[in-house]
Design a protein around this motif. Structure first.
Motif, PDB file in Angstrom:
ATOM      1  N   HIS A 126       0.900  -1.348  -0.063  1.00 45.89           N
ATOM      2  CA  HIS A 126       0.180  -0.134   0.145  1.00 45.89           C
ATOM      3  C   HIS A 126       0.903   1.246   0.048  1.00 45.89           C
ATOM      4  O   HIS A 126       0.487   2.409   0.518  1.00 45.89           O
ATOM      5  N   LYS A 127       2.149   1.264  -0.626  1.00 42.31           N
ATOM      6  CA  LYS A 127       2.914   2.235  -0.620  1.00 42.31           C
ATOM      7  C   LYS A 127       3.253   2.665  -2.191  1.00 42.31           C
ATOM      8  O   LYS A 127       3.078   1.622  -2.865  1.00 42.31           O
ATOM      9  N   PRO A 128       3.558   3.820  -2.484  1.00 39.55           N
ATOM     10  CA  PRO A 128       4.060   4.000  -3.754  1.00 39.55           C
ATOM     11  C   PRO A 128       4.844   2.977  -4.438  1.00 39.55           C
ATOM     12  O   PRO A 128       5.769   2.387  -3.758  1.00 39.55           O
ATOM     13  N   LEU A 129       4.577   2.554  -5.668  1.00 42.84           N
ATOM     14  CA  LEU A 129       5.309   1.312  -6.232  1.00 42.84           C
ATOM     15  C   LEU A 129       6.850   1.656  -6.500  1.00 42.84           C
ATOM     16  O   LEU A 129       7.357   0.706  -6.185  1.00 42.84           O
ATOM     17  N   SER A 130       7.153   2.761  -6.609  1.00 42.31           N
ATOM     18  CA  SER A 130       8.774   3.121  -6.722  1.00 42.31           C
ATOM     19  C   SER A 130       9.302   2.778  -5.569  1.00 42.31           C
ATOM     20  O   SER A 130      10.372   1.930  -5.584  1.00 42.31           O
ATOM     21  N   THR A 131       8.808   3.114  -4.393  1.00 42.90           N
ATOM     22  CA  THR A 131       9.784   2.729  -3.163  1.00 42.90           C
ATOM     23  C   THR A 131       9.271   1.285  -2.635  1.00 42.90           C
ATOM     24  O   THR A 131      10.151   0.662  -2.165  1.00 42.90           O
ATOM     25  N   ALA A 132       7.983   0.748  -2.961  1.00 39.15           N
ATOM     26  CA  ALA A 132       7.540  -0.491  -2.464  1.00 39.15           C
ATOM     27  C   ALA A 132       8.513  -1.281  -3.303  1.00 39.15           C
ATOM     28  O   ALA A 132       8.916  -2.616  -2.568  1.00 39.15           O
ATOM     29  N   GLU A 133       9.028  -1.254  -4.516  1.00 39.38           N
ATOM     30  CA  GLU A 133       9.804  -2.148  -5.212  1.00 39.38           C
ATOM     31  C   GLU A 133      11.037  -2.538  -4.601  1.00 39.38           C
ATOM     32  O   GLU A 133      11.758  -3.591  -4.815  1.00 39.38           O
ATOM     33  N   GLU A 134      11.564  -1.348  -3.825  1.00 38.60           N
ATOM     34  CA  GLU A 134      13.017  -1.560  -3.412  1.00 38.60           C
ATOM     35  C   GLU A 134      13.082  -2.424  -2.123  1.00 38.60           C
ATOM     36  O   GLU A 134      13.874  -2.558  -1.666  1.00 38.60           O
TER      37      GLU A 134
END
Length: 302
Positions: A126-134
Motif C-alpha cells: 500500500h505504498k507508492p510502487l517506486s519505493t515499494a519495489e525496493e
DNA sequence: AAGGTCCCCAACCGCCTTTGC
DNA sequence: AGCAAAGGCGGTTGGGGACCT
C-alpha cells in the motif's frame, strides 16, 4: 505419511454444483439448520464432501449474501482493511455484511490489485510502487504497517482511521471498525441489526416455472425476476435504470441474483420443494433472516 | 462465423486452528 | 497434555463467458 483427507473422497462428486444439488442442500439447511458439515452430505443425500457443502452454502447459497460488484465504499473499506490486516480475507469480510471472504479475495485479485497498480500503489504494501519495489521480499510478506504520514491518497482518505491490532476476536478497535461501518449511511442501507423479517405472505412466489435450460445454478436468466407474479403491495425494487441489474450502491438486503437460490426452491413442485417452502416461515429460516444464532442455528457471520 | 485470448469467479486443495475427549 | 476430528482460512486452479482478430 501425509495428512488424511478431510473425508472419504472415493465416489464423491467434484466440480460445479447442479441445481438439483443446490436444492437438496438448501432444503436440508432450511429444515435442519447448519450442523456438523461432515454429516450434511449424507443426510441431505449429496455425493459431496462436507467441506464442499459448507463452501457452497457460505459462498453462494446463503440468502443474505449481497451479490454484484462491490460499491466504491465497500472497495475502499477492503483497501483500508487490507492495509491493516493483510490477506486475512475472512477478517476483512466480517466488516462487510453480505460479502464473503472468497468474493472479496476474488475482487481484490481481479480488480483492486490492478486499480492500485494503475494508481502507482503497490497492492502488497500500500505504498507508492517506486519505493515499494525496493523493499526486500520478506518485508512484503508481512502485514504492512500503516504509516499515515506516508500513505497514498487513498489511505489518507481512509474510512478506517484506527489501526487494527493483531486481531483478537473482538478488540476495541474491532468494535470501532464495526461501529463506523454500521454508522455510515453509505453502506448500502444494510445493517445486520436491521435485517427485517419477512412475513410468510411477503414471500415471493414465481409464476409458472420457465423451462430450465441449464443444469447449473449459476446461470439463471437475467430476467429471472420477471417470473415473479406476486410482490408485496409496498415492495420497491431498487430503481436502477431499465435493467434488473442493480448498481451495487443501490443494493438493499437482497440483490437480483440473491434470489437465484430461491429459484431452485420454487421452480418445481416436488416434495422437497414443498418442504423447503414450508420451512421459509419456520424458526430456522427466521433465524437466518435475522442473522443470529438460535440454538442449533449457527450463523456464519456472527 | 470461427478460432484465439483474456478475464472472472466458483470450487478445490492443503495447511492451520479450534474443539472435544 | 496429547491426540484426532472438524471447521476455517488463504492460495490456486480451471471452466466458461466475453471480447478481439
Amino acid at each position: 505419511m501425509g495428512r488424511q483427507p478431510c473425508c472419504e473422497k472415493v465416489g464423491l462428486k467434484k466440480g460445479p454444483w447442479t441445481a438439483e444439488e443446490d436444492k437438496k442442500l438448501i432444503s436440508f439447511i432450511l429444515t435442519n439448520g447448519q450442523c456438523c458439515w461432515r454429516a450434511v452430505p449424507k443426510l441431505a443425500g449429496l455425493s459431496r464432501c462436507g467441506k464442499s457443502c459448507r463452501l457452497r452454502w457460505t459462498n453462494y447459497l446463503r440468502p443474505d449474501l449481497k451479490r454484484g460488484l462491490l460499491s466504491e465504499y465497500e472497495e475502499q473499506m477492503v483497501i483500508d482493511l487490507h492495509a491493516q490486516l493483510g490477506n486475512r480475507w475472512s477478517k476483512i469480510a466480517s466488516h462487510l455484511p453480505g460479502r464473503t471472504d472468497n468474493e472479496i479475495k476474488n475482487h481484490w485479485n481481479t480488480h483492486i490489485k490492478k486499480k492500485l497498480r494503475k494508481m502507482g500503489i503497490d497492492p502488497l504494501t500500500h505504498k507508492p510502487l517506486s519505493t515499494a519495489e525496493e523493499q526486500p521480499k520478506e518485508q512484503k510478506k508481512q502485514v504492512p504497517k500503516v504509516d499515515k504520514s506516508k500513505q497514498p491518497e487513498t489511505s489518507s482518505q481512509s474510512t478506517i482511521t484506527k489501526a487494527k491490532e493483531e486481531d483478537t476476536s473482538m478488540t476495541s478497535s474491532s468494535f470501532d471498525l464495526i461501529d463506523m461501518t454500521m454508522n455510515n449511511e453509505n453502506i448500502d442501507g444494510f445493517c445486520t441489526d436491521e435485517v427485517p423479517l419477512i412475513e410468510p405472505h411477503e414471500i415471493l412466489i414465481p409464476g409458472p416455472a420457465a423451462p430450465s435450460t441449464s443444469s447449473s445454478s449459476t446461470t439463471h436468466s437475467p430476467n429471472f425476476l420477471q417470473q415473479f407474479h406476486y410482490f408485496p403491495a409496498d415492495f420497491e425494487w431498487p430503481s436502477d435504470n431499465n435493467t434488473n441489474k442493480t448498481d451495487s450502491n443501490n443494493l438493499s438486503l437482497w440483490d437480483t441474483d440473491d434470489f437465484s437460490g430461491w429459484d431452485l426452491l420454487i421452480n418445481d413442485d416436488d416434495s422437497d420443494t414443498k418442504l423447503a417452502l414450508d420451512s421459509l416461515s419456520s424458526p430456522p429460516f427466521q433465524c437466518l433472516r435475522m442473522g443470529f444464532d438460535q440454538d442449533s442455528w449457527t450463523y456464519p457471520l456472527s
